[in-house]
Structures are given as C-alpha cells and as structure tokens.
Design an enzyme around this catalytic site. Structure first.
Site, PDB file in Angstrom:
ATOM      1  N   TRP A 102       0.809  -1.217   0.000  1.00  0.00           N
ATOM      2  CA  TRP A 102       0.000   0.000   0.000  1.00  0.00           C
ATOM      3  C   TRP A 102       0.839   1.262   0.000  1.00  0.00           C
ATOM      4  CZ3 TRP A 102      -4.409  -0.519  -2.016  1.00  0.00           C
ATOM      5  CH2 TRP A 102      -5.120  -1.725  -1.864  1.00  0.00           C
ATOM      6  N   ASP A 173      -1.489   6.298   6.477  1.00  0.00           N
ATOM      7  CA  ASP A 173      -2.588   5.461   5.992  1.00  0.00           C
ATOM      8  C   ASP A 173      -2.911   4.442   7.082  1.00  0.00           C
ATOM      9  OD1 ASP A 173      -4.263   3.668   4.747  1.00  0.00           O
ATOM     10  OD2 ASP A 173      -2.999   3.383   2.972  1.00  0.00           O
ATOM     11  N   LYS A 197     -12.233  -1.930   6.392  1.00  0.00           N
ATOM     12  CA  LYS A 197     -11.432  -2.876   7.154  1.00  0.00           C
ATOM     13  C   LYS A 197     -11.926  -2.901   8.600  1.00  0.00           C
ATOM     14  CE  LYS A 197      -9.034  -2.922   3.287  1.00  0.00           C
ATOM     15  NZ  LYS A 197      -8.002  -2.004   2.913  1.00  0.00           N
TER      16      LYS A 197
HETATM   17  C1  LIG Z   1      -7.450  -1.497   1.538  1.00  0.00           C
HETATM   18  C2  LIG Z   1      -6.349  -0.500   1.672  1.00  0.00           C
HETATM   19  C3  LIG Z   1      -6.210   0.593   0.792  1.00  0.00           C
HETATM   20  C4  LIG Z   1      -7.110   0.778  -0.400  1.00  0.00           C
HETATM   21  O1  LIG Z   1      -8.358   1.150  -0.004  1.00  0.00           O
HETATM   22  P1  LIG Z   1      -9.538   1.475  -1.066  1.00  0.00           P
HETATM   23  O2  LIG Z   1     -10.643   1.893  -0.176  1.00  0.00           O
HETATM   24  O3  LIG Z   1      -9.796   0.213  -1.832  1.00  0.00           O
HETATM   25  O4  LIG Z   1      -9.063   2.570  -1.951  1.00  0.00           O
HETATM   26  C5  LIG Z   1      -5.198   1.487   1.020  1.00  0.00           C
HETATM   27  N1  LIG Z   1      -4.354   1.346   2.054  1.00  0.00           N
HETATM   28  C6  LIG Z   1      -4.431   0.315   2.908  1.00  0.00           C
HETATM   29  C7  LIG Z   1      -3.470   0.206   4.041  1.00  0.00           C
HETATM   30  C8  LIG Z   1      -5.439  -0.636   2.747  1.00  0.00           C
HETATM   31  O5  LIG Z   1      -5.531  -1.665   3.608  1.00  0.00           O
END
Ligand SMILES: *Cc1c(COP(=O)(O)O)cnc(C)c1O
Length: 362
Positions: A102, A173, A197
């Site tokens: 990511w 993030d 998540k």
């Molecule tokens: C799932 C995830 C993303 C992407 O998220 P989207 O909502 O599909 O754009 C980005 N960063 C991390 C750490 C993730 O787990």
C-alpha cells in the site's frame, strides 16, 4: 442462519448487532416511513446521523478539536492522490516510507503531481521489516512524510511511538488499523482510512486533518478534490455516501459500547498472539517471515510447505466455517485478518483448526 468467522481482509466482517439493527431499520428508519437510503442528506434527520458519527469517532479515537474529520467517497486510494494536490506545492518533494504494497500504491497516486522521494524502502528485504529509522533519507523541505501504519497485505505494522520529523507533518494510511488501539492523534498531520477494514462498509473513507494544514495552497484543483471545501461543507459538498456513513456510525456506537479502543487493543493483542503462537509452535509447518517487532496485529500472512497444502488449507478451513483465509495474490499463502469485529473466539477457532490440520497433513 449460519454466520461463520470471517477473516476477509476487506470488505470485512461487521458486528452482527450492527447488521441486525440495519436490517430492522431498513424499510422504516427512525419512524419516517422511509429507509435512510431514501432520504435527503440535507434533511435534519440525516445531518443528525452524520454529526453523531463524527462526534462518536472523535470520542472513540480521541481526535482533538484542532483536527477536521471528513467522511468522503472514493476509498483510501482517492485520498492518497488528494494528499499531494492539497498539501504539496507544485514540484515540492514529498517523502514516502514504503513498508509494503500500500505504500507503493500511495506513491503511484501522487507521482503525477509532485516529486516523490522514497525515504526508505522495505522491498529489497522482502517487506519483512521496517527499515531502521536512522537509515531513512529524508528531504529537508518535504511537504510531508507518508507512512502506512499497517500494511494489510504484507502484515507489517509500525509499533510504538510514531516517528517525529519536527516541522514536517507525518501523514499515515491507517486503513487497516484505525481504532484498533489507542493512538496519539496529535503526532500526525493527516490520518486517513477506508472504512471497509475496521470501521464499517466500503464506500466511505475517513480523513482526519490538522486544521492548520488546510491553509496550505497545494496545487490547482477542482473544488471536489479540495479538502478545505469538504471541511467547510461538513463533507456534504456533493451527495455523500449516506448509507455507508450511517452504517459506520452504527459501528462507532457499537465499539464505544464494547469499551472503546482500549478494549479492542486488548482483544486484538489476544487474537494476534494466539495466531502467531500457533505459527511459531508449528515447527516450521506454518511460516510467517515478518520480524516479530513489526508483525501486524490485524493482518497475519503465513505460508505452508507447498501450494497443494495451501489450497487444501483454504478449502478445509472454509468447510470448517472459517471464511476467506486465502492469501493476497501478491504474496500467496494464507492470510487471516483479525479486525475489531472478529471475536476472540474466531481466532481460537482458527488456531484449533490450524493444529488439527497440521496433525492430519504435517
Ligand atoms: C485497503 C487498503 C487501501 C485501499 O483502499 P480502497 O478503499 O480500496 O481505496 C489502502 N491502504 C491500505 C493500508 C489498505 O488496507
């Protein structure tokens, strides 16, 4: 009705109590004779739902008043692109610490808009560790430093105090670990997370921004890509994802009633310790290669001795009521995601299955 233990990495398991409440309210919400998905986002009723969700998230995570909280569509990936547009001047360098898949995605989203310096990269080491802090090559004039608090695919998580760069703000993030344990929000400039998540359904993302950063001019951009405009309009610049926002709000209330992030930190530690202990006690039959100090509490990837055993593990676990244990295709193997809504009994059922499987096939 049978509900299984769901280890999906995202969209992921939600609290059963929340799904039942949403079901009960689906046709007639709040005595309105209409579903919440059928009413205006500008109605007093929805505005109250939105405000309660923000207030609950603020108390859940401990978000200070000098931070704005936005609920936006576009997932975490869109927010990744908006970081450069809003916070980096044209050509201004941005520093990225890459500890998994990511972090690389985050760089791809900003590369068209600014100059990216990869300050540290765990890829040469196979993303099994976080490069030591004193090896990071930071830029003196960076607009910000970006980290991925928890790498959902590689299972690598920053533990302990977040790094500090003085005047340069830290952007993180937190998609797969937000609200999983207490954090000090004031150490960050921006925290963002897709909801699917740990917070609720896919379709809404949470962005927490220190308000002084909203004064930065960034780069020419449309209003809809401007965090300041979204903040000024309480995330209702255009039609927000009302259903997702409402469901996330129900999850926040559920988390608060369960005891808040301190309680989830306890449960998440218990769940991840169970699974890592089962891996480490397997004599090499199960292998997680991440350095113990940075092992993720939320997403645990591991390997079996070969592909056919891996396929068998996925099929047999599914039959045993353990859903979505197949690893991400970028890594292979098995992955168990242990988000807040997955009960400790789920992790216990998983390790019981792991021991049984090893006895039969090891
Ligand atoms: C799932 C995830 C993303 C992407 O998220 P989207 O909502 O599909 O754009 C980005 N960063 C991390 C750490 C993730 O787990």
């Amino acid at each position: 009705m049978t509900r299984v233990f769901n280890f999906s990495a995202g969209p992921a398991t939600l609290p059963e109590a929340v799904l039942l409440q949403a079901q009960a309210e689906m046709l007639d919400w709040n005595g309105m004779g209409a579903s919440i998905v059928e009413i205006s986002h500008r109605s007093a009723e929805f505005i109250a739902v939105a405000a309660a969700a923000e207030a609950d998230l603020r108390s859940l995570i401990g978000i200070p008043d000098d931070y704005a909280v936005l609920f936006l569509s576009g997932g975490a990936t869109t927010q990744q692109a908006l970081l450069a547009l809003n916070f980096a001047a044209p050509g201004q360098v941005v520093d990225y610490v890459v500890t998994g898949h990511w972090g690389k995605t985050a760089i791809r989203q900003v590369a068209p808009y600014t100059t990216v310096n990869i300050a540290a990269d765990g890829e040469p080491g196979g993303f099994r560790d976080i490069p030591a802090r004193d090896s990071w090559r930071l830029s003196p004039d960076a607009a910000y430093v970006h980290i991925t608090a928890n790498e959902t695919i590689h299972g690598v998580e920053f533990r302990g105090d977040p790094p500090d760069f003085g005047q340069v703000p830290l952007f993180a993030d937190f998609s797969s670990s937000i609200a999983s344990e207490p954090i000090d929000v004031s150490r960050y400039g921006v925290i963002y997370a897709g909801a699917q998540k740990n917070l609720g359904p896919v379709g809404v993302a949470v962005v927490i921004i220190r308000r002084d950063l909203l004064e930065r001019s960034g780069q020419p951009r449309a209003e809809i890509f401007d965090f300041r405009s979204h903040a000024a309009r309480d995330s209702m610049l255009n039609t927000p994802p009302t259903w997702n926002w409402y469901l996330a709000g129900l999850v926040f209330k559920w988390m608060l009633a369960q005891g808040g992030v301190a309680e989830f930190a306890r449960r998440n530690a218990a769940k991840s310790e169970l699974v890592y202990a089962a891996i480490d006690a397997s004599g090499g039959f199960y292998r997680n290669e991440v350095k113990p100090a940075v092992r993720s509490r939320m997403n645990i990837p591991w390997f079996l001795p070969d592909e056919s055993l891996t396929a068998r593990f996925v099929a047999e676990s599914r039959a045993a009521g353990l859903l979505a244990l197949k690893g991400h295709k970028a890594v292979g193997g098995i992955r168990a995601s242990l988000y807040n809504a997955l009960p400790v009994q789920g992790a216990q059922a998983l390790v019981d299955f792991m021991r049984d499987f090893q006895q039969r096939h090891g």
